[in-house]
Structures are given as structure tokens and as C-alpha cells.
Design a protein around this motif. Structure first.
Motif, PDB file in Angstrom:
ATOM      1  N   TYR A   1       0.823  -1.125  -0.373  1.00  0.00           N
ATOM      2  CA  TYR A   1       0.050   0.126   0.537  1.00  0.00           C
ATOM      3  C   TYR A   1       1.230   1.140  -0.076  1.00  0.00           C
ATOM      4  O   TYR A   1       2.323   1.152   0.063  1.00  0.00           O
ATOM      5  N   ALA A   2       0.509   2.269  -0.487  1.00  0.00           N
ATOM      6  CA  ALA A   2       1.117   3.790   0.095  1.00  0.00           C
ATOM      7  C   ALA A   2      -0.043   4.315   0.331  1.00  0.00           C
ATOM      8  O   ALA A   2      -0.983   4.476  -0.441  1.00  0.00           O
ATOM      9  N   ILE A   3       0.536   5.423   0.602  1.00  0.00           N
ATOM     10  CA  ILE A   3      -0.468   6.845   1.205  1.00  0.00           C
ATOM     11  C   ILE A   3       0.481   7.567   0.808  1.00  0.00           C
ATOM     12  O   ILE A   3       1.798   8.271   1.507  1.00  0.00           O
ATOM     13  N   LEU A   4       0.081   9.192   0.124  1.00  0.00           N
ATOM     14  CA  LEU A   4       0.770   9.689  -0.376  1.00  0.00           C
ATOM     15  C   LEU A   4      -0.121  11.253  -0.364  1.00  0.00           C
ATOM     16  O   LEU A   4      -1.897  10.912  -0.278  1.00  0.00           O
ATOM     17  N   TYR A   5      -0.419  12.701  -0.688  1.00  0.00           N
ATOM     18  CA  TYR A   5      -1.208  13.571  -0.713  1.00  0.00           C
ATOM     19  C   TYR A   5       0.122  15.002  -1.491  1.00  0.00           C
ATOM     20  O   TYR A   5       1.151  14.763  -1.587  1.00  0.00           O
ATOM     21  N   VAL A   6      -0.675  15.592  -3.078  1.00  0.00           N
ATOM     22  CA  VAL A   6      -0.549  16.175  -3.490  1.00  0.00           C
ATOM     23  C   VAL A   6      -0.412  17.691  -3.361  1.00  0.00           C
ATOM     24  O   VAL A   6      -1.720  18.409  -2.331  1.00  0.00           O
ATOM     25  N   ALA A   7      -0.095  18.572  -3.118  1.00  0.00           N
ATOM     26  CA  ALA A   7      -0.209  19.845  -1.908  1.00  0.00           C
ATOM     27  C   ALA A   7       0.618  20.843  -3.328  1.00  0.00           C
ATOM     28  O   ALA A   7       2.204  20.838  -3.144  1.00  0.00           O
ATOM     29  N   VAL A   8       0.372  21.713  -3.535  1.00  0.00           N
ATOM     30  CA  VAL A   8       0.974  23.595  -4.010  1.00  0.00           C
ATOM     31  C   VAL A   8       2.092  22.236  -5.489  1.00  0.00           C
ATOM     32  O   VAL A   8       2.831  22.802  -5.004  1.00  0.00           O
ATOM     33  N   GLY A   9       1.703  21.465  -6.223  1.00  0.00           N
ATOM     34  CA  GLY A   9       3.057  20.603  -6.740  1.00  0.00           C
ATOM     35  C   GLY A   9       3.704  19.650  -6.338  1.00  0.00           C
ATOM     36  O   GLY A   9       4.729  19.332  -7.387  1.00  0.00           O
ATOM     37  N   GLU A  10       3.170  19.445  -4.912  1.00  0.00           N
ATOM     38  CA  GLU A  10       4.693  18.748  -4.593  1.00  0.00           C
ATOM     39  C   GLU A  10       3.850  17.178  -4.101  1.00  0.00           C
ATOM     40  O   GLU A  10       2.664  17.404  -3.892  1.00  0.00           O
ATOM     41  N   CYS A  11       4.329  16.229  -4.539  1.00  0.00           N
ATOM     42  CA  CYS A  11       3.584  15.311  -4.201  1.00  0.00           C
ATOM     43  C   CYS A  11       4.609  14.338  -2.780  1.00  0.00           C
ATOM     44  O   CYS A  11       5.849  14.754  -2.672  1.00  0.00           O
ATOM     45  N   HIS A  12       3.992  14.201  -1.253  1.00  0.00           N
ATOM     46  CA  HIS A  12       4.456  14.372  -0.085  1.00  0.00           C
ATOM     47  C   HIS A  12       4.369  12.933  -0.611  1.00  0.00           C
ATOM     48  O   HIS A  12       2.641  12.206  -0.042  1.00  0.00           O
ATOM     49  N   ILE A  13       5.321  11.715  -0.415  1.00  0.00           N
ATOM     50  CA  ILE A  13       5.045  10.269  -0.153  1.00  0.00           C
ATOM     51  C   ILE A  13       4.549   9.701   1.364  1.00  0.00           C
ATOM     52  O   ILE A  13       6.629  10.596   2.099  1.00  0.00           O
ATOM     53  N   LEU A  14       4.180   9.415   2.026  1.00  0.00           N
ATOM     54  CA  LEU A  14       4.315   9.549   3.938  1.00  0.00           C
ATOM     55  C   LEU A  14       3.910   8.110   4.262  1.00  0.00           C
ATOM     56  O   LEU A  14       4.879   7.483   5.060  1.00  0.00           O
ATOM     57  N   ASN A  15       4.332   6.854   3.089  1.00  0.00           N
ATOM     58  CA  ASN A  15       4.068   5.570   3.788  1.00  0.00           C
ATOM     59  C   ASN A  15       3.871   4.754   2.519  1.00  0.00           C
ATOM     60  O   ASN A  15       3.136   5.202   1.538  1.00  0.00           O
ATOM     61  N   ILE A  16       4.997   4.298   1.793  1.00  0.00           N
ATOM     62  CA  ILE A  16       4.736   3.203   0.499  1.00  0.00           C
ATOM     63  C   ILE A  16       5.557   1.608   1.812  1.00  0.00           C
ATOM     64  O   ILE A  16       6.625   2.103   2.252  1.00  0.00           O
ATOM     65  N   CYS A  17       4.918   0.998   1.529  1.00  0.00           N
ATOM     66  CA  CYS A  17       5.184  -0.601   2.592  1.00  0.00           C
ATOM     67  C   CYS A  17       4.687  -1.661   1.217  1.00  0.00           C
ATOM     68  O   CYS A  17       3.338  -2.239   1.010  1.00  0.00           O
ATOM     69  N   VAL A  18       5.459  -2.880   1.178  1.00  0.00           N
ATOM     70  CA  VAL A  18       5.025  -4.277   0.756  1.00  0.00           C
ATOM     71  C   VAL A  18       5.676  -4.950   1.443  1.00  0.00           C
ATOM     72  O   VAL A  18       5.657  -5.491   2.500  1.00  0.00           O
ATOM     73  N   SER A  19       4.443  -5.817   1.132  1.00  0.00           N
ATOM     74  CA  SER A  19       5.015  -7.350   2.525  1.00  0.00           C
ATOM     75  C   SER A  19       5.775  -7.880   3.065  1.00  0.00           C
ATOM     76  O   SER A  19       5.981  -8.093   2.123  1.00  0.00           O
ATOM     77  N   PRO A  20       5.942  -8.029   4.161  1.00  0.00           N
ATOM     78  CA  PRO A  20       7.735  -8.608   4.399  1.00  0.00           C
ATOM     79  C   PRO A  20       7.101 -10.160   3.516  1.00  0.00           C
ATOM     80  O   PRO A  20       8.793 -10.131   2.686  1.00  0.00           O
ATOM     81  N   ARG A  21       6.444 -10.431   3.706  1.00  0.00           N
ATOM     82  CA  ARG A  21       6.523 -12.312   2.624  1.00  0.00           C
ATOM     83  C   ARG A  21       6.802 -11.798   0.466  1.00  0.00           C
ATOM     84  O   ARG A  21       7.562 -12.478   0.455  1.00  0.00           O
ATOM     85  N   ARG A  22       6.910 -10.147   0.398  1.00  0.00           N
ATOM     86  CA  ARG A  22       6.659 -10.262  -0.812  1.00  0.00           C
ATOM     87  C   ARG A  22       7.638  -9.348  -1.633  1.00  0.00           C
ATOM     88  O   ARG A  22       7.708  -8.951  -2.760  1.00  0.00           O
ATOM     89  N   GLN A  23       8.801  -8.571  -0.102  1.00  0.00           N
ATOM     90  CA  GLN A  23       9.450  -7.453  -0.271  1.00  0.00           C
ATOM     91  C   GLN A  23      10.875  -8.386  -0.950  1.00  0.00           C
ATOM     92  O   GLN A  23      11.332  -9.485  -1.645  1.00  0.00           O
TER      93      GLN A  23
END
Ligand SMILES: CC(C)(COP(=O)(O)OP(=O)(O)OC[C@H]1O[C@@H](n2cnc3c(N)ncnc32)[C@H](O)[C@@H]1OP(=O)(O)O)[C@@H](O)C(=O)NCCC(=O)NCCS
Length: 143
Positions: free
Chosen positions: A48-70
Motif C-alpha cells: 500500500y501507499a499513502i501520499l498527498y499532493v499540495a501546491v505541486g508537490e507530492c509527499h509520500i507518507l508511507n509506502i510498504c510491501v508485505s515482508p513476504r513479497r519484498q
């Protein structure tokens, strides 16, 4: 991502991070209109991934892959997907913070073309101490 994904998201979050987000942090992101994605593989939630876009900037807050699939290319695919989505939402630049000790994440970002532009001192909790954050950016529009 929807609220119904949260039990599985929390399971992965707690396996993947020494200092995981709380469920409330995911709830806030969903309620605040952040861009929240799940990666599904034959219907199974693998990242999953969580981000937000404000004034032209994308802030990546969390990006994660299940340990079994890393370490099988999923993180890279997920990152490419969310960066492209952020461009659709008006982002011209991506920004994120990462622990220097997180070698997998640093490798992922560097491979994607991110460059370090700064350090935030004592940004993260780390047991009884604190850990710095490396600040990485990537100009978008060419992803
Ligand atoms: C960071 C994370 C999302 C990477 O996802 P992934 O699916 O494992 O990454 P990929 O398989 O797509 O690999 C991408 C690059 O990172 C490198 N990498 C992945 N895991 C690594 C590891 N444990 N050590 C060193 N490099 C690693 C890969 O080698 C690849 O680079 P390369 O092709 O040049 O070799 C995953 O490790 C994760 O979920 N970690 C826990 C959560 C986290 O720390 N998120 C980031 C917060 S800032």
C-alpha cells in the motif's frame, strides 16, 4: 484503499516497520482525502501507499510491501504507479523522508532517481534515542 482494508493493512504495517503507523493515522489519511492505494495480487493485499499532493508537490507518507513479497520488484512498481498518479493530480515534484538505516527504502528511491537534498536532525523515534531523516526529492513529469 478503503476502510475495509485497514485490518490487513495494519497486519502488514506491524510486520514491516519497527515503528509502525497506528490505525488512526491511516483513518486520518482516508478521511483527509490523501491518495491511499492498495496493491492487490490475485485479490491478496500485498502492499500500500499513502501520499498527498499540495501546491505541486507530492509527499509520500508511507509506502510498504508485505515482508513476504519484498525484494521482488513490487516496491518499485508501486512507487512508479503512485508517482504517475500524483502527476495526474498536479504534482511536479515528489518529496519524502527516510531513515538512513532503511537500506531497502533508500535503494528503492535512489533507483527511481530520487536525490538527497537534506537531513532533518533527530526526526524519527529510535528506541530511547532519535534517528535523522534523509530528505529525498524527484522532479516529476518524466516518470
Ligand atoms: C522499501 C520497500 C517498500 C521496498 O519494496 P520492495 O518490493 O522490497 O523493493 P523492490 O523489490 O522493488 O526493490 C527496489 C530496489 O530496492 C532494493 N532493495 C530491496 N530490498 C532491499 C534490501 N533489503 N536491501 C538492499 N536493497 C534492497 C532492490 O535491490 C532494488 O534495487 P535494485 O533493483 O537496484 O537491486 C520494502 O522493503 C518495504 O515495504 N519496507 C518496509 C516499509 C518501509 O520501510 N517503507 C519505506 C518507508 S520510507
Amino acid at each position: 484503499m478503503s476502510f475495509s482494508h485497514l485490518p490487513l493493512v495494519m497486519e502488514i504495517e506491524q510486520q514491516a516497520y519497527p515503528w509502525p503507523w497506528t490505525e488512526g493515522m491511516f483513518v486520518d489519511s482516508l478521511r483527509n482525502g490523501h491518495l491511499c492505494y492498495v496493491a492487490l495480487e490475485e485479490g491478496v493485499l500485498v502492499g500500500y501507499a499513502i501520499l498527498y499532493v499540495a501546491v505541486g508537490e507530492c509527499h509520500i507518507l508511507n509506502i510498504c510491501v508485505s515482508p513476504r513479497r519484498q525484494n521482488q520488484g513490487l516496491g518499485q512498481k508501486l512507487l512508479e504507479y503512485v508517482l504517475a498518479a500524483s502527476v495526474d493530480h498536479g504534482a511536479e515534484k515528489a518529496l519524502l523522508e527516510v531513515r538512513p538505516s532503511n537500506v531497502a527504502a533508500v535503494a528503492l528511491y535512489q533507483r527511481a532517481g530520487f536525490e538527497q537534498v537534506g537531513v532533518r536532525k533527530d526526526y524519527y523515534p529510535a528506541g530511547s534515542e532519535r534517528e535523522d531523516a534523509l530528505v529525498f526529492t524527484l522532479p516529476l513529469g518524466r516518470v
